[in-house]
Design an enzyme around this catalytic site. Sequence first.
Site, mmCIF file in Angstrom:
data_model
loop_
_atom_site.group_PDB
_atom_site.id
_atom_site.type_symbol
_atom_site.label_atom_id
_atom_site.label_comp_id
_atom_site.label_asym_id
_atom_site.label_seq_id
_atom_site.Cartn_x
_atom_site.Cartn_y
_atom_site.Cartn_z
ATOM 1 N N LYS A 119 51.076 63.373 54.657
ATOM 2 C CA LYS A 119 49.739 63.507 55.264
ATOM 3 C C LYS A 119 49.222 64.936 55.233
ATOM 4 C CE LYS A 119 50.878 61.839 59.355
ATOM 5 N NZ LYS A 119 52.281 61.472 59.106
ATOM 6 N N ASN A 142 45.572 65.770 63.184
ATOM 7 C CA ASN A 142 47.012 65.908 63.401
ATOM 8 C C ASN A 142 47.591 67.130 62.695
ATOM 9 O OD1 ASN A 142 49.432 64.571 64.579
ATOM 10 N ND2 ASN A 142 50.074 64.414 62.446
ATOM 11 N N HIS A 189 59.273 56.379 63.703
ATOM 12 C CA HIS A 189 58.902 56.195 65.117
ATOM 13 C C HIS A 189 59.391 54.860 65.679
ATOM 14 C CE1 HIS A 189 56.549 59.820 64.815
ATOM 15 N NE2 HIS A 189 55.759 59.300 63.895
#
Length: 460
Positions: A119, A142, A189
């Site tokens: 990302k 982010n 996650h």
Amino acid sequence: MNVAGKKALVIGAARSGLASAKFLALHGATVALNDAKPIDQWSADALSLKDDGVGLLPGEVPSWLLDQIELVIISPGVPSKSIPIRYAERAGAEVIGEVELASRYLKGPIVAITGTNGKTTTTTLVGKLLQDAGIKTQVGGNIGTPLISLVESSHDDGWTVVEMSSFQLETIKEFHPSVSVVLNVTPNHMDRYESLTDYAAAKHRIFMNQGPGDVAILNADDEIVSSWASGLRAHSVGFSVKQELEEGLFLRGREIVSRTKDAEKTLMIRDEMKLRGLHNVENVLAGFATGLACGAAPNSMRETVKGFEAVEHRLEFVSEIDGVKFYNDSKATSVDATVKALEAFAEEAGKIVLILGGRGKKAPYAPLASLVRAKARQLILLGEDAETIAAELAGDVPIERAMDMKEVVAVSFQAAKPGDIVLLAPACASFDMFESFEHRGRTFKKEVQSLKHKVQTLSS
């Protein structure tokens, strides 16, 4: 969205929470900032918000306050299903994240980029591709700058490029990117999501407000991501390093190619890239696809990619000591990211001394086994999940443990031979020992430079 006079609660006194609280207060809301930490552990920036009229609320939020709140802004690290948040929703408050709040004020079109890995590199690259092509562009999300901090600098004729995590996507409602990009979806996650399906569903929310006039850029080689193409309202564009696409961008031999119904164009040769690893070819393909969707000229983008180097903490070359090269990939916080890091050095003659460990995410380390056997000379383990990693990768290569980053660097150098690579690609989060992956990476780099100075002093 008019927040003047509204009673707002911001949960989480980290970067995005502080920016949200400040923004809301400046726009006339009555704001309380909450964090679970005791007030003496809050940052100076958080404490200074009191001067802006923000109430500071450490610990548990009382129910009487939740009954009065009209708007709740939750930080990405705060689970959206936590009890105070559910209580506030039932009491009638609107619950959104900082990105959603920002999107209601931002001017101009948005590019939103998400994925398990890549990302930040792709977001940084896209920002540079557009800026170098003469397109008014700002970058945030982010990646570091909260999106809410970019509201004032946004323009109707400019693009905002946003890196989006799954946590941020959980709390969007009206957020509407003109161009969305999904790089990949692999297990990550798992300490927050019940399953890979739940995690993927959070990523899929990036498309929820897109329509026929928008563009969705998808990794055609990713089984989960590619399966989404047929169900989207937006026009989908694929990219691939494994196959030639009827329409889209792909790697053919050493050529990066763009193909439409009407024409085909070679955008650049892979060898012109400074970025290493096939995963970075994917990032470049996604970057080109995004740039084309935003109107950037292909020749301009080619020149930008040719000069684009690794982002800090992403396969970043640190230094060479007596023939041993040190690389910092502290952002490799998932097993899949570490796999890609190891694959990036597949053609190197030397072996890899691999540094793993930190706070695990309940994902198996088994996918590393074959690469570790083929390429690693030794594993150096650090942090909370060291024993789990040792148990799952036992027998593949020698394993040694270290107590801190200074010892990690020293032991890694001792284990390496000239021509080898010492690679920090931990496959874990950093929060057991460090403030962030950036803090971990910079500590690693500092210790490498300290070791280099020591070695040079002894040899002089």
